[in-house]
Design a protein around this motif. Structure first.
Motif, PDB file in Angstrom:
ATOM      1  N   THR A 132       0.843  -1.185   0.000  1.00  0.00           N
ATOM      2  CA  THR A 132       0.000   0.000   0.000  1.00  0.00           C
ATOM      3  C   THR A 132       0.888   1.248   0.000  1.00  0.00           C
ATOM      4  OG1 THR A 132      -0.131  -0.076   2.423  1.00  0.00           O
ATOM      5  CG2 THR A 132      -1.944  -1.070   1.181  1.00  0.00           C
ATOM      6  N   GLU A 133       0.313   2.367  -0.392  1.00  0.00           N
ATOM      7  CA  GLU A 133       1.074   3.609  -0.405  1.00  0.00           C
ATOM      8  C   GLU A 133       1.613   3.911   1.001  1.00  0.00           C
ATOM      9  OE1 GLU A 133      -1.364   6.710  -2.013  1.00  0.00           O
ATOM     10  OE2 GLU A 133      -0.734   6.271  -4.082  1.00  0.00           O
ATOM     11  N   GLU A 207      -7.582  -2.844  -0.748  1.00  0.00           N
ATOM     12  CA  GLU A 207      -7.980  -1.480  -0.408  1.00  0.00           C
ATOM     13  C   GLU A 207      -9.147  -1.461   0.568  1.00  0.00           C
ATOM     14  OE1 GLU A 207      -6.378   0.798  -4.416  1.00  0.00           O
ATOM     15  OE2 GLU A 207      -8.509   0.284  -4.276  1.00  0.00           O
ATOM     16  N   THR A 210      -7.370  -2.614   4.029  1.00  0.00           N
ATOM     17  CA  THR A 210      -6.350  -1.719   4.583  1.00  0.00           C
ATOM     18  C   THR A 210      -6.795  -0.265   4.672  1.00  0.00           C
ATOM     19  OG1 THR A 210      -5.323  -1.259   2.436  1.00  0.00           O
ATOM     20  CG2 THR A 210      -4.532  -3.201   3.645  1.00  0.00           C
ATOM     21  N   LYS A 212      -6.371   1.820   2.417  1.00  0.00           N
ATOM     22  CA  LYS A 212      -5.319   2.578   1.756  1.00  0.00           C
ATOM     23  C   LYS A 212      -5.276   2.198   0.281  1.00  0.00           C
ATOM     24  CE  LYS A 212      -2.254   2.697   5.816  1.00  0.00           C
ATOM     25  NZ  LYS A 212      -0.900   2.322   6.324  1.00  0.00           N
ATOM     26  N   LYS A 213      -4.634   3.045  -0.529  1.00  0.00           N
ATOM     27  CA  LYS A 213      -4.486   2.747  -1.944  1.00  0.00           C
ATOM     28  C   LYS A 213      -3.453   1.646  -2.139  1.00  0.00           C
ATOM     29  CE  LYS A 213      -3.698   4.843  -6.477  1.00  0.00           C
ATOM     30  NZ  LYS A 213      -3.417   6.099  -7.221  1.00  0.00           N
TER      31      LYS A 213
END
Length: 342
Positions: A132-133, A207, A210, A212-213
């Motif tokens: 993830t980012e 996504e 999490t 997140k991206k």
């Protein structure tokens, strides 16, 4: 740390119990079809857990495709290539999908040889490293110094040395830890690892879990011309009852085709059988997978076909990378007489 470990353990147990409860709906008490003919009981393993990418098996069951073909199918969650192969070879299950590259590695390195692929599920490999980012991973080289998790027998993990070599990554600088199909994304969300082994279609679910991206490093960017999942059975079944194999394959692929055309309905069917399902994420996985099952370039017109030349090229890629001894042929792993014709 102790509190975190207890939390992870409790979460894993809860997930496992929910999965067992959800999968219980896959069993059937049916003894005969509508015409009174006894149904053949079959155990089918999914490729990896009970995510949207594997919904087509439940669809084939729910829509009656298996029953029409003469089967009473029990569906169980698989644990990747390294778990599905021994289960099928030993007779614990009769069918299941594995990554073809993972199967080649198992067969070429002498881990198992008594299985045969009878249809392609995906025409291109979906193996990838997912993160993830914010974890500092944007390119393959960024994996050095990172901690990754996956099931020990998964194709992502087993193929990683080849991927690393071709991508210019020092594999010795990457740490792998063991994980299980249903808890990998939670492990990533918890921050104990920097990335996980995953199929590219896992992006929506990552996504969702999490918040997140997701960032993915597809193996297909570095290792071209490799097939993705293929349906396998044991060589014993293939030799003794080829018609049964053809009937089962046809029913399963019918479920696959229906799922890709009706992703939202397929995700709801999956949720009825696996109550931990996120329908939105499951439908998105199926929509992403469509491009791998029926490539937009028109190179494949019939779902399930396997080309000997392409398989041979994939074998050569692995041989040249030092992952396989120079002795395998496509015919050793593919039952071309049972594969759907283009």
């Amino acid at each position: 740390m102790i509190r975190f470990a207890r939390t992870v353990t409790a979460a894993a147990l809860t997930t496992a119990l929910a999965l067992m409860a959800g999968c219980g709906g896959s069993d059937s008490d049916a003894e005969a079809g509508d015409d009174g003919t006894a149904l053949k009981k079959v155990t089918y393993l999914t490729s990896f857990g009970s995510f949207g990418r594997d919904a087509y098996a439940w669809v084939a069951k729910d829509k009656g495709f298996f029953e029409e073909a003469g089967f009473d199918v029990r569906i169980r969650p698989g644990q990747g290539t390294g778990g599905v192969i021994p289960a099928v070879v030993s007779g614990q299950a009769q069918f299941g999908p594995i990554d073809l590259t993972g199967g080649l590695l198992h067969m070429g390195n002498g881990q198992s040889k008594d299985f045969v692929a009878v249809a392609a599920i995906q025409q291109h490999t979906m193996a990838a490293i997912a993160t993830t980012e914010g974890n500092g991973i944007a390119t393959p080289k960024d994996l050095e110094g990172k901690r990754l998790a996956d099931a020990p027998g998964s194709v992502v993990r087993n193929l990683f040395p080849t991927y690393a070599r071709l991508a210019g990554v020092d594999a010795d600088k990457v740490t792998w830890v063991n994980g299980e199909a249903q808890t990998l994304m939670g492990t990533l969300a918890g921050g104990s690892v920097d990335g996980i082994g995953q199929f590219v279609v896992g992006k929506p679910t990552i996504e969702a879990v999490t918040k997140k991206k997701a960032v993915l490093l597809p193996y297909s960017d570095v290792i071209p011309d490799l097939y993705g999942n293929v349906l396998i059975t044991s060589k014993k079944i293939a030799e003794q009852d080829p018609q049964m194999v053809r009937r089962f394959t046809t029913a399963l692929l019918k479920g696959l085709e229906y799922s890709l055309a009706h992703s939202k309905e397929a995700s709801e069917i999956l949720r009825r059988h696996v109550d931990t399902t996120n329908p939105g994420a499951a439908a998105a996985e199926l929509e992403l997978m469509a491009a791998y099952v029926t490539p937009k370039d028109g190179s494949v017109t019939t779902i399930g076909t396997l080309d000997s030349g392409r398989v041979a090229r994939g074998i050569r890629i692995l041989e040249d990378a030092g992952a396989l001894p120079k002795k395998l042929t496509p015919e050793q792993i593919i039952g071309f007489g049972l594969v759907p014709k283009a």
